[in-house]
Design an enzyme around this catalytic site. Structure first.
Site, PDB file in Angstrom:
ATOM      1  N   GLU A 160       0.749  -1.287  -0.032  1.00  0.00           N
ATOM      2  CA  GLU A 160       0.029   0.059  -0.001  1.00  0.00           C
ATOM      3  C   GLU A 160       0.834   1.255   0.155  1.00  0.00           C
ATOM      4  OE1 GLU A 160      -2.677  -0.361   3.424  1.00  0.00           O
ATOM      5  OE2 GLU A 160      -3.731  -2.218   2.621  1.00  0.00           O
ATOM      6  N   GLU A 266      -6.513 -10.518  -1.061  1.00  0.00           N
ATOM      7  CA  GLU A 266      -7.278 -10.190   0.182  1.00  0.00           C
ATOM      8  C   GLU A 266      -8.681 -10.072  -0.209  1.00  0.00           C
ATOM      9  OE1 GLU A 266      -5.505  -7.092   2.437  1.00  0.00           O
ATOM     10  OE2 GLU A 266      -3.549  -7.531   1.761  1.00  0.00           O
TER      11      GLU A 266
END
Length: 376
Positions: A160, A266
């Protein structure tokens, strides 16, 4: 109900019924159904890889051939204090994967969240120098990756790093102190620590064009620096109406064109009412509990179960069609009870994002997913 609505309902029901026939066949597990397409995995918590939740363990062993850790390999867990490493929990995670012949993923090495403040500060609480932070990063990566060399097959090296507009997060302490090249250094250190491990960049909302373009540029920068990046991880924290299947397909093709694999890392589908206007998955986001935001406390209506099944089916159809570019699909959890969406971005909600319910039983969505498998 008009003709089109009726036809759609019948089509969904027939498709799910075909999948149910597969699900009733004990050999038709997720890992078997997609064995020639991509790995199928789940993120595990401690009760699962320590085998204190036997019902979940049975599901994991039957359904999945790759695992990721929810938290035990994040910096705050494995390296909580200067000079102090704690591998007790991570060792159990790796041992579980080895015992069950699973591909083991390490998540993650460098992230702005769940990293202790001491990493970026001196003893007086002041920001350390660029060289000092690079040294700390190198020590951490060499120690953690080195310990599991030959055991953990792939690492989310950087997690991220991008803003929603595709630019690098300037508020990340890694970026503030080291600069843009912290990503290159993280990948270099990971490759040096285990030359045979697969290296990944992992992020959410890459299906949005600005962020996708930023990630494409980032991958190109890493490749230009000689980094053997193996795959990009699309986190797959999806909504019922976002992203479109076309956006998913376009995103996969954009990264495949760079010569790398694509993983869904995810996966979950949030079917609850939107609590914010954001499509992102920043764990620091939170919203207040209010009326109407938690409508399914007593279970999902059949119509919503059907809609969830259709959504999963539509997504898997894309991934099966793009299977030559796909490496892995990992669900972020095993059952609804485990999902982080029960508490994000609104604490205390009752979420239903997975293929298995709180009772450990398969939901109709499992059959819908199985129905997309080719005759492998």
């Amino acid at each position: 109900m008009n003709f089109l609505t009726t036809s759609l309902a019948i089509a969904i029901t027939l498709s799910v019924a075909r999948g149910l026939c597969m699900a009733d066949d004990q050999s038709a597990t997720l890992k078997d159904a997609f064995k020639n397409d991509f790995l199928i995995g789940a993120a595990l918590n401690e009760s699962q890889f320590e085998e204190t939740d036997p019902q979940a363990v049975a599901l994991i062993k039957a359904q999945f051939n790759t695992i990721s850790p929810e938290n035990c390999l994040k910096w705050e867990s494995v390296h909580p204090n200067p000079g102090q490493y704690d591998f007790s929990t991570a060792d159990q995670y790796v041992a579980f994967g080895q015992k069950n012949n699973m591909f083991i993923v390490g998540h993650n090495l460098v992230w702005h969240s769940q990293t202790p403040n001491w990493v970026f500060q001196d003893t007086n609480g002041q920001a350390i120098s660029r060289d000092a932070l690079i040294a700390r990063m190198r020590d951490h990566i060499f120690t953690v990756v080195g310990r599991y060399k030959g055991k953990i097959g792939g690492w989310d090296v950087v997690n991220e790093a991008l803003n929603e507009d595709g630019t690098l997060r300037t508020n990340s302490p890694w970026e503030k102190i080291i600069g843009d090249d912290y990503l290159v250094k993280a990948f270099q250190f990971a490759h040096e620590a285990d030359p045979d491990a697969q290296l990944y960049y992992n992020d959410y909302s890459l299906e949005n064009k600005p962020k996708r373009d930023g990630a494409v540029a980032l991958i190109k920068k890493l490749q230009a620096a000689g980094i053997p990046i193996y795959a990009v991880g699309l986190q797959g924290h999806y909504k019922m109406d976002w992203p479109s299947t076309n956006d998913v397909d376009v995103t996969i093709k954009a990264f495949a064109a760079l010569g790398i694999k694509v993983s869904i890392t995810e996966l979950d589908i949030d079917l609850l009412p939107a609590a914010t206007s954001s499509q992102g998955a920043d764990i620091s986001m939170n919203a207040r509990y209010r009326a109407g935001i938690d409508p399914y406390t007593n279970g999902l209506p059949a119509s919503v179960q059907q809609a969830l099944s259709q959504r999963y089916q539509d997504l898997f159809k894309v991934w099966v069609a793009d299977r030559q570019s796909m490496e892995r699909i990992t669900f972020w959890g095993v059952t609804d009870a485990q999902s982080w969406l029960n508490n994000w971005p609104v604490s205390g909600r009752t979420a239903y994002p997975m293929l298995f319910g709180r009772d450990y039983q398969a939901k109709p969505a499992l059959a819908a997913v199985l129905s997309t498998a080719k005759n492998n």
